[in-house]
Design a protein around this motif. Structure first.
Motif, PDB file in Angstrom:
ATOM      1  N   ASP A  30       1.689   2.707  -7.426  1.00 56.92           N
ATOM      2  CA  ASP A  30       2.613   3.782  -7.049  1.00 56.92           C
ATOM      3  C   ASP A  30       3.943   3.658  -7.793  1.00 56.92           C
ATOM      4  OD1 ASP A  30       0.748   4.778  -5.274  1.00 56.92           O
ATOM      5  OD2 ASP A  30       1.717   3.965  -3.478  1.00 56.92           O
ATOM      6  N   GLY A  31       4.081   2.603  -8.601  1.00 62.12           N
ATOM      7  CA  GLY A  31       5.310   2.405  -9.363  1.00 62.12           C
ATOM      8  C   GLY A  31       6.397   1.690  -8.587  1.00 62.12           C
ATOM      9  N   SER A  32       6.033   1.054  -7.474  1.00 60.08           N
ATOM     10  CA  SER A  32       7.010   0.372  -6.631  1.00 60.08           C
ATOM     11  C   SER A  32       7.144  -1.095  -7.022  1.00 60.08           C
ATOM     12  CB  SER A  32       6.577   0.456  -5.166  1.00 60.08           C
ATOM     13  OG  SER A  32       7.477  -0.273  -4.351  1.00 60.08           O
ATOM     14  N   ASP A  33       8.338  -1.643  -6.793  1.00 60.66           N
ATOM     15  CA  ASP A  33       8.498  -3.083  -6.980  1.00 60.66           C
ATOM     16  C   ASP A  33       8.333  -3.831  -5.654  1.00 60.66           C
ATOM     17  OD1 ASP A  33      10.861  -2.454  -5.716  1.00 60.66           O
ATOM     18  OD2 ASP A  33      12.169  -3.184  -7.309  1.00 60.66           O
ATOM     19  N   GLN A  34       8.067  -3.082  -4.565  1.00 58.76           N
ATOM     20  CA  GLN A  34       7.854  -3.721  -3.261  1.00 58.76           C
ATOM     21  C   GLN A  34       6.586  -4.567  -3.326  1.00 58.76           C
ATOM     22  OE1 GLN A  34       7.411  -1.033   0.052  1.00 58.76           O
ATOM     23  NE2 GLN A  34       7.444  -2.669   1.547  1.00 58.76           N
ATOM     24  N   TRP A  35       6.691  -5.803  -2.836  1.00 59.21           N
ATOM     25  CA  TRP A  35       5.561  -6.738  -2.752  1.00 59.21           C
ATOM     26  C   TRP A  35       5.056  -7.156  -4.130  1.00 59.21           C
ATOM     27  CZ3 TRP A  35       1.911  -4.717   1.728  1.00 59.21           C
ATOM     28  CH2 TRP A  35       2.600  -4.809   2.951  1.00 59.21           C
ATOM     29  N   GLN A  36       5.901  -7.075  -5.154  1.00 61.22           N
ATOM     30  CA  GLN A  36       5.469  -7.445  -6.500  1.00 61.22           C
ATOM     31  C   GLN A  36       6.058  -8.783  -6.941  1.00 61.22           C
ATOM     32  OE1 GLN A  36       3.017  -5.429  -7.801  1.00 61.22           O
ATOM     33  NE2 GLN A  36       3.325  -4.445  -5.817  1.00 61.22           N
ATOM     34  N   ASP A  37       6.620  -9.541  -5.982  1.00 57.77           N
ATOM     35  CA  ASP A  37       7.294 -10.799  -6.329  1.00 57.77           C
ATOM     36  C   ASP A  37       6.607 -12.020  -5.713  1.00 57.77           C
ATOM     37  OD1 ASP A  37       7.891 -10.393  -3.664  1.00 57.77           O
ATOM     38  OD2 ASP A  37      10.070 -10.552  -3.913  1.00 57.77           O
TER      39      ASP A  37
END
Length: 172
Positions: A30-37
């Motif tokens: 979806d292009g989100s940086d949420q939960w990508q770390d």
């Protein structure tokens, strides 16, 4: 559909982790940086469950959703840029994820209803939550369910939108 909401079991970690991994992938697509770390991860889920804070929404034996529920336990919420509706006891929920096969069936709304019941059953009438600024699906659910936008909080350096709902003492 006959759904149940209960504490998660250690034996369900593989099912829960599959659901979370797909949700993490979905956020990325979806292009989100949420939960990508690297968060949430397997250790976080195991810790939730061992502390009795991990909960599942099930249909029969199938885990269809996961979340963590805590009472008065979110230090970052004390540093809100904005203002909460209440300063009393509160329930907070994190890590909401629904199985791919159950998306679009209202499972997140059902789960949040159960979380609100959990709060009432513990004589707590405030539910606080946050989500990434670009998690439009979750923000839409919060608005639909009567959660008020209260400001911003920060997790791991990232700004998040903070919401609160004041519950009535009884459901009816």
């Amino acid at each position: 559909m006959d759904y149940h909401f209960r504490k998660a079991k250690i034996s369900e970690i593989p099912q829960i982790w599959d659901i979370l991994q797909l949700a993490i992938k979905r956020r990325k697509e979806d292009g989100s940086d949420q939960w990508q770390d690297g968060y949430p991860n397997l250790e976080v889920v195991q810790n939730d469950i061992e502390k009795g804070e991990g909960f599942v929404l099930t249909e029969g034996e199938t885990v269809v959703g996961y979340c963590a529920i805590l009472i008065n336990d979110e230090p970052e919420y004390a540093k809100i840029e904005g203002k909460w509706l209440t300063n009393d006891d509160f329930v907070v929920f994190h890590r909401v994820a629904i199985s791919e096969k159950y998306l679009g069936k209202g499972c997140a709304v059902k789960m949040i209803g159960h979380i609100e019941d959990f709060a009432r059953n513990n004589n707590i009438y405030s539910v606080k939550v946050d989500t990434n600024f670009d998690n439009f699906a979750m923000m839409k659910i919060f608005e639909k369910l009567g959660y008020a936008f209260c400001g911003h909080v920060y997790f791991r350096g990232a700004q998040r939108n903070a919401y609160e709902k004041v519950l009535h003492k009884s459901k009816f």
